[in-house]
Design a protein around this motif. Structure first.
Motif, short mmCIF file in Angstrom:
data_model
loop_
_atom_site.label_atom_id
_atom_site.label_comp_id
_atom_site.label_asym_id
_atom_site.label_seq_id
_atom_site.Cartn_x
_atom_site.Cartn_y
_atom_site.Cartn_z
N GLY A 36 0.84 -1.08 -0.05
CA GLY A 36 -0.08 -0.09 -0.04
C GLY A 36 0.89 1.40 -0.04
N ARG A 37 0.12 2.38 0.07
CA ARG A 37 0.91 3.57 0.00
C ARG A 37 0.01 4.67 0.87
NH1 ARG A 37 -0.72 7.56 -3.94
NH2 ARG A 37 -2.41 6.64 -4.86
N VAL A 38 0.70 5.80 1.10
CA VAL A 38 -0.13 6.89 1.89
C VAL A 38 -0.58 8.00 0.68
CG1 VAL A 38 -0.33 8.81 3.64
CG2 VAL A 38 1.15 6.63 4.07
N THR A 39 -1.93 8.20 0.54
CA THR A 39 -2.33 9.14 -0.59
C THR A 39 -2.03 10.48 -0.29
OG1 THR A 39 -4.48 9.04 0.38
CG2 THR A 39 -4.14 7.60 -1.16
N GLN A 40 -2.15 11.48 -1.14
CA GLN A 40 -1.75 12.92 -0.91
C GLN A 40 -2.62 13.50 0.30
OE1 GLN A 40 -0.97 14.84 -4.87
NE2 GLN A 40 0.79 14.04 -4.76
N ASP A 41 -3.94 12.91 0.24
CA ASP A 41 -4.65 13.55 1.52
C ASP A 41 -4.53 12.76 2.64
OD1 ASP A 41 -5.93 11.68 0.12
OD2 ASP A 41 -7.79 12.24 0.55
N GLY A 42 -3.41 11.73 3.02
CA GLY A 42 -3.02 11.38 4.26
C GLY A 42 -3.66 10.12 4.43
N LYS A 43 -4.43 9.45 3.38
CA LYS A 43 -5.20 8.30 3.77
C LYS A 43 -4.48 6.99 3.32
CE LYS A 43 -9.63 10.05 3.93
NZ LYS A 43 -10.76 10.73 2.90
N ILE A 44 -4.73 5.86 3.81
CA ILE A 44 -3.92 4.66 3.31
C ILE A 44 -4.78 3.95 2.09
CG2 ILE A 44 -3.44 2.14 4.28
CD1 ILE A 44 -2.08 4.29 5.65
N GLU A 45 -4.04 3.50 1.17
CA GLU A 45 -4.50 2.90 -0.02
C GLU A 45 -3.79 1.47 0.27
OE1 GLU A 45 -4.57 4.43 -4.26
OE2 GLU A 45 -2.93 2.70 -4.18
N PHE A 46 -4.82 0.38 0.36
CA PHE A 46 -4.33 -0.90 0.25
C PHE A 46 -4.27 -1.38 -1.34
CE2 PHE A 46 -6.53 -0.29 4.55
CZ PHE A 46 -5.51 -0.66 5.36
N GLN A 47 -3.16 -2.19 -1.47
CA GLN A 47 -2.93 -2.86 -2.74
C GLN A 47 -2.99 -4.49 -2.38
OE1 GLN A 47 0.69 -0.58 -3.67
NE2 GLN A 47 -0.70 1.24 -4.34
N VAL A 48 -3.68 -5.06 -2.99
CA VAL A 48 -3.76 -6.53 -2.71
C VAL A 48 -3.59 -7.50 -3.95
CG1 VAL A 48 -4.96 -8.52 -1.32
CG2 VAL A 48 -5.30 -6.15 -0.67
N THR A 49 -2.58 -8.31 -3.87
CA THR A 49 -2.14 -9.18 -5.09
C THR A 49 -3.03 -10.34 -4.85
OG1 THR A 49 -0.02 -8.11 -5.33
CG2 THR A 49 -0.43 -10.10 -6.44
N VAL A 50 -3.79 -10.74 -5.73
CA VAL A 50 -4.71 -12.17 -5.81
C VAL A 50 -4.32 -12.98 -6.99
CG1 VAL A 50 -7.26 -12.69 -5.40
CG2 VAL A 50 -6.26 -10.59 -4.21
N LYS A 51 -4.28 -14.30 -6.52
CA LYS A 51 -4.23 -15.24 -7.73
C LYS A 51 -5.64 -15.80 -7.84
CE LYS A 51 0.28 -17.08 -8.02
NZ LYS A 51 1.05 -18.34 -8.10
N ILE A 52 -6.36 -15.83 -9.03
CA ILE A 52 -7.56 -16.13 -9.30
C ILE A 52 -7.61 -17.44 -10.09
CG2 ILE A 52 -9.82 -15.48 -10.22
CD1 ILE A 52 -9.15 -12.39 -9.61
N GLY A 53 -8.44 -18.46 -9.64
CA GLY A 53 -8.86 -19.64 -10.54
C GLY A 53 -9.79 -19.44 -11.42
N LYS A 54 -9.63 -19.64 -12.57
CA LYS A 54 -10.65 -19.37 -13.60
C LYS A 54 -10.87 -20.81 -14.69
CE LYS A 54 -10.18 -16.61 -18.12
NZ LYS A 54 -9.47 -15.72 -18.61
N LYS A 55 -11.97 -21.29 -14.89
CA LYS A 55 -12.16 -22.33 -15.34
C LYS A 55 -11.85 -22.06 -17.06
CE LYS A 55 -14.91 -26.64 -14.95
NZ LYS A 55 -16.07 -27.18 -14.62
#
Lengths: 67, 67, 67, 67, 67, 67, 67, 67, 67, 67, 67, 67
Positions: free
Chosen positions: D45-64
């Motif tokens: 994640g990172r701190v945005t310009q207005d001081g909030k937390i931005e969560f960045q989540v990497t996900v593996k997705i199973g797709k038929k």
């Protein structure tokens, strides 16, 4: 307004250096789609028939979806 | 007589190569304190606005304590 | 007719770059036996007494048995 | 009758929580194709310009495949 | 003009959620220095004496040097 | 002349053996595109309703780009 | 009232045993700041010039912030 | 009376199954020296020119020293 | 002038302690060739028939080539 | 007077968030035995038939023996 | 209504193949309790006194609690 | 005739050394059931109130089933 990214895993090749193998691969990918970031995850290689080193570099590339 | 080391984790940057990113970072750290050894643990990067590759290299640096 | 390989783990050194450390090591190994492929598994180093960077690169080398 | 799956790796974003970042990403993917399962593999994640937390989540997705 | 980062490893705590433990920690760090990015690397916890869950989250924080 | 590869991650299934699950998946992928190499990275499974074992094998497949 | 911890990574040395290298390091750190917990993450070493073993142990130490 | 072991890393090949690739390799090694135990650490492969699967299995083999 | 190292992986045994198992192994190896450094990578063991603990320690040893 | 712990690995489920899946699981375990600490080691999930996200969280739980 | 699972780690053995070692183990576990899923996490083995290969496979098994 | 093993994960404690923490734990377990083998997987600890080191060692223990 979607803000997700897809991670694409590619392998680049160079007879000169690891950095050039990364560079070739990332520049080439950047012509297809906008490269947001990349991460080098594996560095392999072989000796070619004329006795030179071939570097093979596996890179994960972050690519913006639905731009 | 203490003989322990602290490990500092830093990220160096170069537009030329992975090795130069390591070199820049380690030389810079060596001006602050004596670098006993280092280990490269991550190699990432991005494409800059003028289409060049920026290498970002995470390095663990061994630094002598109480010298 | 045996078709197996042995994996040898070596460390190469260069004052110039990670790629040169790999290259020196793999070329040198290829003079002893046929290098089938290689994989870089660790990148460490130190600062030499005259303030230069020494890269130390650990490489796994695939070597054909009973050739 | 094929019965294989492909794994797609994506990154979702939220200003609220890690779970919402996963949820946004998986719901969005499920509109494109049927999500069989998913696995969270990285949380940055990172701190945005207005001081909030931005969560960045990497996900593996199973797709038929070939449904 | 130096452009390197240091990585600081911290542990944040919350009785509510994993995301709040991250948020508390990152906001607090951002008051000390500019948080460039963060990565959650471990999620542990315990049951408090009044039977509530305490989340303990280990986070690596990227911090710009020599700003 | 591009010489890069993309890595595709798929899951194959068999009621007989791990090797057959790999074989089914790789042969099927090879009908879509030329499989340069593959690597088995996870072996899971379940017990089916009639009490048989179903093997589920995750495989990374190297696929030549722009052939 | 802040309740976060910082993790410090150090290397301790002993000519006797791995446990003594940990002990030396943790006691020494505990004189500087309150050690909340520690984790041994690497055990290396070398043979000294008089033919003895020197154990070098990397330890992560949890240290309370703002106490 | 020495009681130490050396670990040798080898790659075995089979067109039939992963287990046969291990078996071929370990039996062959056991003709050279006494195999104390083995561990499979990597399973890769390729499609041969006549469209068959070739399994390549990396195995660590424990071998008694000074017997 | 070659300056490369080979890494040898061995297992040492002791009925007393992990450190003694490392020590026995490294001293023994140092009689065969000059040990440049070592790293403990696995610690296993068993209970002997007379109810004592036997420690089995896997160690990677750096050995100078062509000395 | 024994002072050892056993580690139990369990999976908790929630339709709301990762933190709730952990909470449900740990509270439930704490009714069976005293939970000394826990560690989240895997975060997976699936989309339920009515299109909601189900979070599945694998947790290692430390449990005092012979209390 | 509890919906949690416990993960049990077991080792199965076969003189024929890795898949049979998994099969033997999982079928046997399924007679004791309902196996929800399994994951192979280690594949080791030894050469028996009559020169045959014995495969030893470590498997994590998901088992429903409170059914 | 079943021939499978279960792996039990426990944590042992000692104020003297890592080896004693393992020894205490394995001897204690061996009084409950026959310990087939063990593997040390984590080494942590803390400073006690009287300033001593407490070693906490996580060990996987192989235990024969249905003996």
């Amino acid at each position: 307004m979607a803000k997700s990214f897809e991670i694409v895993e590619r392998i680049g090749i160079s007879n000169t250096s690891i950095s050039e193998a990364v560079q070739n691969l990332v520049i080439e990918a950047n012509n297809e789609f906008k490269v947001a970031w990349f991460e080098v995850i594996e560095q392999r290689g072989r000796v070619t028939q004329d006795g030179k080193i071939e570097f093979q570099v596996t890179v994960k590339i972050g690519k913006k979806l639905f731009e």
